[in-house]
Design a protein around this motif. Structure first.
Motif, mmCIF file in Angstrom:
data_model
loop_
_atom_site.group_PDB
_atom_site.id
_atom_site.type_symbol
_atom_site.label_atom_id
_atom_site.label_comp_id
_atom_site.label_asym_id
_atom_site.label_seq_id
_atom_site.Cartn_x
_atom_site.Cartn_y
_atom_site.Cartn_z
ATOM 1 N N UNK A 1 0.877 -1.168 0.000
ATOM 2 C CA UNK A 1 0.000 0.000 0.000
ATOM 3 C C UNK A 1 0.912 1.216 0.000
ATOM 4 N N UNK A 2 1.104 1.812 -1.174
ATOM 5 C CA UNK A 2 2.074 2.900 -1.274
ATOM 6 C C UNK A 2 3.445 2.356 -0.912
ATOM 7 N N UNK A 3 4.101 2.978 0.057
ATOM 8 C CA UNK A 3 5.455 2.537 0.412
ATOM 9 C C UNK A 3 5.477 1.328 1.360
ATOM 10 N N UNK A 4 4.298 0.949 1.927
ATOM 11 C CA UNK A 4 4.321 -0.119 2.929
ATOM 12 C C UNK A 4 3.922 -1.464 2.338
ATOM 13 N N UNK A 5 4.806 -2.413 2.321
ATOM 14 C CA UNK A 5 4.415 -3.760 1.873
ATOM 15 C C UNK A 5 3.554 -4.434 2.926
ATOM 16 N N UNK A 6 2.452 -5.046 2.491
ATOM 17 C CA UNK A 6 1.520 -5.666 3.439
ATOM 18 C C UNK A 6 1.878 -7.126 3.644
ATOM 19 N N UNK A 7 3.053 -7.367 4.191
ATOM 20 C CA UNK A 7 3.486 -8.758 4.300
ATOM 21 C C UNK A 7 2.901 -9.459 5.506
ATOM 22 N N UNK A 8 2.819 -8.737 6.614
ATOM 23 C CA UNK A 8 2.386 -9.400 7.846
ATOM 24 C C UNK A 8 0.883 -9.605 7.903
ATOM 25 N N UNK A 9 0.462 -10.447 8.856
ATOM 26 C CA UNK A 9 -0.965 -10.679 9.050
ATOM 27 C C UNK A 9 -1.656 -9.413 9.533
ATOM 28 N N UNK A 10 -0.951 -8.663 10.388
ATOM 29 C CA UNK A 10 -1.573 -7.473 10.957
ATOM 30 C C UNK A 10 -1.823 -6.438 9.883
ATOM 31 N N UNK A 11 -0.876 -6.298 8.967
ATOM 32 C CA UNK A 11 -1.042 -5.305 7.905
ATOM 33 C C UNK A 11 -2.300 -5.612 7.105
ATOM 34 N N UNK A 12 -2.483 -6.890 6.748
ATOM 35 C CA UNK A 12 -3.670 -7.255 5.973
ATOM 36 C C UNK A 12 -4.923 -7.047 6.810
ATOM 37 N N UNK A 13 -4.818 -7.376 8.103
ATOM 38 C CA UNK A 13 -5.961 -7.155 8.999
ATOM 39 C C UNK A 13 -6.386 -5.696 8.982
ATOM 40 N N UNK A 14 -5.399 -4.798 9.107
ATOM 41 C CA UNK A 14 -5.755 -3.378 9.144
ATOM 42 C C UNK A 14 -6.277 -2.902 7.799
ATOM 43 N N UNK A 15 -5.735 -3.449 6.729
ATOM 44 C CA UNK A 15 -6.262 -3.095 5.410
ATOM 45 C C UNK A 15 -7.742 -3.486 5.327
ATOM 46 N N UNK A 16 -8.016 -4.744 5.679
ATOM 47 C CA UNK A 16 -9.389 -5.245 5.597
ATOM 48 C C UNK A 16 -10.288 -4.463 6.542
ATOM 49 N N UNK A 17 -9.795 -4.226 7.746
ATOM 50 C CA UNK A 17 -10.596 -3.508 8.727
ATOM 51 C C UNK A 17 -10.880 -2.089 8.243
ATOM 52 N N UNK A 18 -9.851 -1.430 7.719
ATOM 53 C CA UNK A 18 -10.023 -0.062 7.231
ATOM 54 C C UNK A 18 -11.053 0.001 6.124
ATOM 55 N N UNK A 19 -10.856 -0.836 5.110
ATOM 56 C CA UNK A 19 -11.797 -0.854 3.996
ATOM 57 C C UNK A 19 -13.181 -1.223 4.500
ATOM 58 N N UNK A 20 -13.223 -2.213 5.397
ATOM 59 C CA UNK A 20 -14.504 -2.688 5.924
ATOM 60 C C UNK A 20 -15.247 -1.581 6.661
ATOM 61 N N UNK A 21 -14.557 -0.893 7.563
ATOM 62 C CA UNK A 21 -15.214 0.167 8.329
ATOM 63 C C UNK A 21 -15.705 1.278 7.411
ATOM 64 N N UNK A 22 -14.864 1.591 6.429
ATOM 65 C CA UNK A 22 -15.237 2.641 5.476
ATOM 66 C C UNK A 22 -16.538 2.271 4.768
ATOM 67 N N UNK A 23 -16.595 1.012 4.299
ATOM 68 C CA UNK A 23 -17.770 0.580 3.545
ATOM 69 C C UNK A 23 -18.991 0.444 4.453
ATOM 70 N N UNK A 24 -18.768 0.052 5.692
ATOM 71 C CA UNK A 24 -19.908 -0.088 6.604
ATOM 72 C C UNK A 24 -20.464 1.290 6.942
ATOM 73 N N UNK A 25 -19.559 2.240 7.148
ATOM 74 C CA UNK A 25 -19.993 3.614 7.382
ATOM 75 C C UNK A 25 -20.772 4.129 6.176
ATOM 76 N N UNK A 26 -20.248 3.823 5.000
ATOM 77 C CA UNK A 26 -20.930 4.241 3.773
ATOM 78 C C UNK A 26 -22.317 3.623 3.707
ATOM 79 N N UNK A 27 -22.415 2.360 4.117
ATOM 80 C CA UNK A 27 -23.714 1.690 4.092
ATOM 81 C C UNK A 27 -24.686 2.371 5.042
ATOM 82 N N UNK A 28 -24.191 2.738 6.234
ATOM 83 C CA UNK A 28 -25.049 3.462 7.172
ATOM 84 C C UNK A 28 -25.574 4.740 6.538
#
Lengths: 287, 397, 343
Positions: C175-202
């Motif tokens: 994601x830009x300069x940060x490689x999403x190699x770890x599990x946590x990085x992917x978790x935060x990516x998914x969580x970020x996108x997820x929260x954004x979309x859930x907020x949008x749904x609201x």
């Protein structure tokens, strides 16, 4: 060409029998029964289990009774008890029930494929013009026709059938007239389960018996029922035969790889022309 | 709403207690003075659950060894996780096995999709992987194959052997392939294609007929095969669909030579399903048949006595045993001081080693494909009869 | 103005605590200090969660969030607009393969690839939504069922997309300069996108779009009579719902790292539908709860082995029998009970 047609009609007839069970339940409960295939699957397994101690006819009798009882029990004991349920909630209940049935079959009988003993052979064949037809296919066609005729007689000529028709036309009025609607519903479920079991027994010698063997045939039957019009009994028969022949011709002449895709594309076109299915009642809606 | 923060706090505390202190700092992952831990992910539920029997058989075999005292004072524990044949769950299972259970090695794993989904993670974790139950051809050239020790045959090479046999011995000139439209079937198809290209104008591939696992009507497939005029049909399918196509071909009076991959080699199961229609089918084996080899029969009998459900699926049970046999031997050779290094040294010292089920296993620093041979069988009167010597193929890795 | 609410939210009305004095207060997503406290606590919990869990559990939680995201999107279609889909796995697959090829074949940056995956699925959703103008209920379900099966069949027979015999590997992107190699990085990516979309749904469901959808659900003829453009809003519902499934598919591709057509079958579509209904139709939290629960059952009960499908079915049936309005309906009842407790 003749061979492909014959194959199509033979499979289509079985789709029809499955579709009939789905239509029967839909007419009375306005409910898509996703457990239809798995109920039949359990019954066929029962035939398999009991055919050793009881012989084939005895086992079939036991299984048909069991399937009828199971279907009626689910309708009576679960669906009708949950009064608040939305239609979709009821559909999910049947989904859950189908999981329970296939899960139970997995535990009891295991996942490996089993040969299904059937009095008719699927390999012994007869020549019919330029095509061959197996004993089993011929038998299936005959049995399917008998079932369809029997269902016709049941619905059109008996008191129960009259009650079923009355109920499907207007449940409220039927109840007010004093029809035992709950028993009627349970009876309908029972007949549907019986039809499904018959179709399952005719399929199992070819596809073999395992807990998931009815999944694809059920989906095909469902599709056929919708194509014909979900509230129409003749529609289910026409839909099943049409789907069977269509698939067979596509597989034979167009593409083996895209059979389902092509069939569904054609069905969507047909539904767009007639949104209530080929023979379905045209619904008038009042606002 | 007021209750929520307290609830969250309670959950957080619970989580910390449960998993905060999880990572073990053992010297070698999966090895204690009394135990070696193995793990596998297998389909125990879902449509492919019949293959899960391999894991049960392997566990039963290891349990019997444990009861006899284990290896150098250690018992071998096989942790089985169900993946229902779904890749995301296979990944979760292997991660759990590696990170929470802490396994020394993983065993088996059925299905290309599942194994592929796990592959890079296993490599990253440097997990030893005993016999992934997938086409061993696909490991060629993969850097992670240095942790893989497999005694599973090669579908691609088997298909080439079938093709050669059909053309050279059976005299077939027009070949067809009936295959499952996934990695398993495509491996076979590719083998046939390559070998036919090599054979030049001695034979042609006249039909490639794929099917989907969800297909329940193979009449059209059989007709496609028949109208192609093929005189030999090579089959890469599940036992269920293999039996279905055999019956569908018989029904329309089409009787070509049929060669079916070794996963359809269990004569008892295939004859029970397809009946007469399976008569004469040529298949393959990579360990001796229990009918012909008393040692294999004895091994089968031993596990079946403990776990009677294995008896109905003898080949899958024997395959399951073969997955762990080289591992057990390596533990024996590695001695009481078991480390990753001593294990590698021990397993790579296997030279033409005979197990009870799997035979002539050879591993080495540059050789991780433990076997490179199959033999052909033919169904005669409902029994598999050996019709060829061992046929070897090139070692890939 | 009349605000049409689906049933479960009506549970909120009544009770002295919920008295609303202004329109702004009515439309607020979070009400009062206790609401904000809960939101902050939840956010904090989600932020620290991956540091408390082992990598394996982070993976599982990430997978659950992805499934919840599909359920939230599907709920917009089924719960809010009253249309059915038995083919949502098709959109999920389009998203997964779209994102994978965006990242691997076209070397696109991650946000572009994910957005592309969503938009590709949304385009397909728009097309599937067209027949919905004429068809409804079971007839529509056949169209969507066919769509799901068609996507699967195309994938199996199109090696250039599916990767053929080897399948399609998706290396962890950056994601830009940060490689999403770890599990946590992917978790935060998914969580970020997820929260954004859930907020949008609201926000979507509170806007005129949401009200139009609900009007269509209650009666499409009546909605049309009051000036709701059926064509626009029905196809929009399909498009938006498919967008969610597509983005979730893209995230799944990144998480699992490997794609194969067999991962996208009818069974998945059915389980998506079950998530929505079990969670609670027509509510955003319902989709989340259903996605988490249905997604978690296989992990929670994996030791049951061959008993798992049976137990799975029993749980679904039990939830539907005890609480026909889904988990969220039960939660509202519990909350109401506690709010008015001594009375």
């Amino acid at each position: 060409m003749l061979q492909y047609l014959l194959n199509g009609i033979a499979t289509g007839a079985l789709y029809s029998v499955i579709a009939l069970g789905i239509v029967l339940v839909y007419r009375t409960s306005r409910l898509l029964n996703f457990a239809h295939g798995d109920l039949a699957m359990v019954a066929v397994f029962l035939v398999w289990s009991f055919s050793r101690p009881l012989g084939f006819p005895g086992a079939v009798a036991v299984a048909l009774l069991a399937a009828t009882a199971l279907g009626a029990a689910f309708s009576f004991g679960v669906l009708q008890q949950v009064k608040e349920a939305t239609l979709l909630g009821q559909v999910v209940l049947t989904l859950g029930f189908s999981q329970v049935l296939s899960g139970a079959a997995l535990v009891v009988w295991g996942a490996d494929s089993k040969p299904f003993p059937f009095p008719l052979s699927s390999v012994v064949t007869y020549r019919l013009g330029g095509a061959v037809i197996s004993q089993l296919t011929l038998g299936s066609l005959v049995i399917a026709l008998v079932l369809m005729a029997g269902l016709y007689l049941l619905i059109q000529q008996t008191r129960v059938g009259l009650a079923m028709r009355a109920y499907s036309q207007d449940p409220e009025a039927a109840r007010l007239l004093g029809l035992p609607t709950r028993r009627l519903l349970a009876f309908t479920w029972g007949v549907a389960a019986l039809l499904g079991t018959a179709a399952g027994m005719l399929l199992a010698p070819v596809t073999f018996l395992h807990p998931y063997f009815m999944l694809t045939p059920f989906l095909k039957g469902f599709t056929a029922a919708v194509l014909g019009g979900l509230d129409s009994v003749p529609g289910a028969i026409v839909g099943g035969l049409l789907l069977g022949v269509m698939e067979s011709l596509f597989a034979g002449y167009v593409s083996l790889r895209f059979v389902s895709t092509l069939s569904f594309a054609l069905i969507v076109v047909m539904l767009l022309v007639r949104p209530e299915g080929l023979l379905g009642r045209v619904f008038q809606r009042r606002v | 709403m007021e209750r929520l923060p307290r609830l969250v706090a309670a959950i957080l505390v619970a989580l910390m207690v449960a998993w905060g202190a999880a990572p073990l700092s053992a010297q070698v992952r999966g090895v204690t003075p009394t135990e070696v831990i193995l793990g596998t992910s297998a389909p125990l539920s879902g449509p492919a659950a019949a293959w899960g029997i391999t894991a049960i058989a392997a566990k039963t075999y290891l349990d019997l060894i444990n009861e006899a005292g284990g290896i150098h004072g250690r018992t071998i524990r096989l942790e089985i996780r169900d993946d229902a044949y779904l890749p995301p769950r296979a990944v979760a299972n292997v991660r759990e096995l590696a990170e929470r259970v802490g396994v020394f090695a993983i065993v088996g794993i059925i299905g290309s999709a599942n194994a592929f989904a796990v592959r890079d993670y296993a490599y990253q974790q440097e997990l030893f992987w005993m016999t992934p139950a997938i086409d061993s051809h696909i490991w060629i050239g993969y850097p992670g194959n240095r942790y893989v020790y497999t005694v599973y045959p090669d579908y691609y090479e088997e298909a080439r052997i079938f093709t050669r046999y059909a053309v050279e011995t059976l005299g077939a000139q027009r070949l067809a392939v009936f295959y499952q439209n996934d990695q398993y079937g495509l491996a076979g198809l590719e083998g046939v294609q390559d070998e036919i290209a090599r054979l030049g104008d001695r034979a042609r591939l006249v039909a490639e007929v794929p099917y989907e696992v969800s297909d329940t009507d193979l009449a059209a497939h059989a007709q496609r095969l028949q109208s192609s005029g093929a005189d030999a049909v090579i089959i890469y399918a599940t036992p269920n669909h293999g039996a279905m196509i055999a019956q569908a071909m018989a029904r329309i009076g089409y009787h070509p030579h049929r060669l079916a991959t070794f996963t359809l080699g269990d004569a008892t199961i295939m004859t029970a399903l397809a009946g007469e229609a399976w008569e004469g089918v040529i298949s393959a084996g990579y360990f001796p048949l229990p009918d012909e080899d008393p040692v294999v029969a004895a091994a089968l009998e031993r596990v079946a006595q403990r776990e009677p459900s294995l008896r109905a699926m003898a080949y899958n049970a024997l395959a399951g045993i073969s997955f762990v046999e080289p591992f057990v031997e390596a533990l024996r050779r590695a001695g009481p001081d078991l480390t990753r290094e001593s294990f590698v040294e021990a397993i790579e010292s296997l030279q033409d080693w005979d197990g009870e089920v799997i035979r002539k296993v050879t591993f080495g620093p540059d050789r991780h494909q433990g076997i490179n041979r199959i033999y052909l069988t033919q169904i005669q009167n409902g029994r598999a009869v050996v019709i060829s010597d061992w046929i070897t193929y090139p070692v890939g890795f | 103005m009349i605000i049409i609410r689906p049933w479960p939210q009506q549970g909120r009305i009544g009770g002295a605590m919920d008295l609303r004095r202004s329109y702004r207060e009515e439309m607020a997503l979070v009400r009062g200090w206790s609401g904000w406290l809960a939101v902050i606590a939840l956010t904090a919990a989600l932020a620290v969660l991956p540091f408390l869990l082992s990598g394996y559990l982070v993976y599982v939680v990430t997978h659950l969030v992805i499934q919840a995201l599909v359920a939230v999107g599907l709920n917009l279609l089924v719960g809010y607009t009253g249309q059915i889909s038995l083919g949502h796995v098709g959109f999920f697959a389009i998203g997964a393969y779209g994102a994978a090829h965006g990242l691997v074949t076209f070397q696109l940056p991650l946000p572009v690839a994910l957005a592309g995956a969503g938009l590709g699925a949304a385009a397909a959703g728009y097309l599937v939504g067209l027949p919905a103008l004429r068809l409804s209920g079971p007839y529509l379900s056949i169209v969507t069922l066919g769509f799901g099966i068609a996507v699967h069949q195309v994938l199996t027979n199109w090696p250039a997309v599916s990767g053929g015999r080897i399948g399609l590997f998706v290396p962890r992107p950056a994601l830009g300069p940060w490689p999403l190699t770890g599990d946590r990085a992917v978790y935060f990516l998914v969580l970020g996108v997820g929260l954004l979309l859930i907020l949008a749904a609201y926000n979507l469901t509170r806007s005129h779009v949401g009200r139009a959808w609900i009007a269509i659900r209650e009666s499409d003829l009546a909605a049309q009579a009051t000036g709701v453009n059926l064509r626009r809003y029905k196809t929009l519902a399909f498009g938006v719902s498919a967008f969610y499934a597509g983005v979730a598919g893209g995230l799944a591709a990144i998480l699992i790292g490997y794609l194969e057509p067999q991962m996208f079958t009818f069974v998945e579509s059915v389980s998506f539908l079950a998530m929505v209904v079990v969670g609670g139709l027509g509510t955003i939290p319902g989709g989340i709860l259903g996605g988490l629960l249905i997604g978690a059952i296989p992990y929670l009960f994996s030791s049951l082995r061959q008993w798992l499908p049976l137990v799975f079915g029993l749980i679904i049936m039990a939830v539907m029998i005890v609480e026909p309005w889904g988990l969220y309906g039960r939660w509202l009842k519990i909350r109401r009970y506690f709010k008015s407790w001594p009375l």
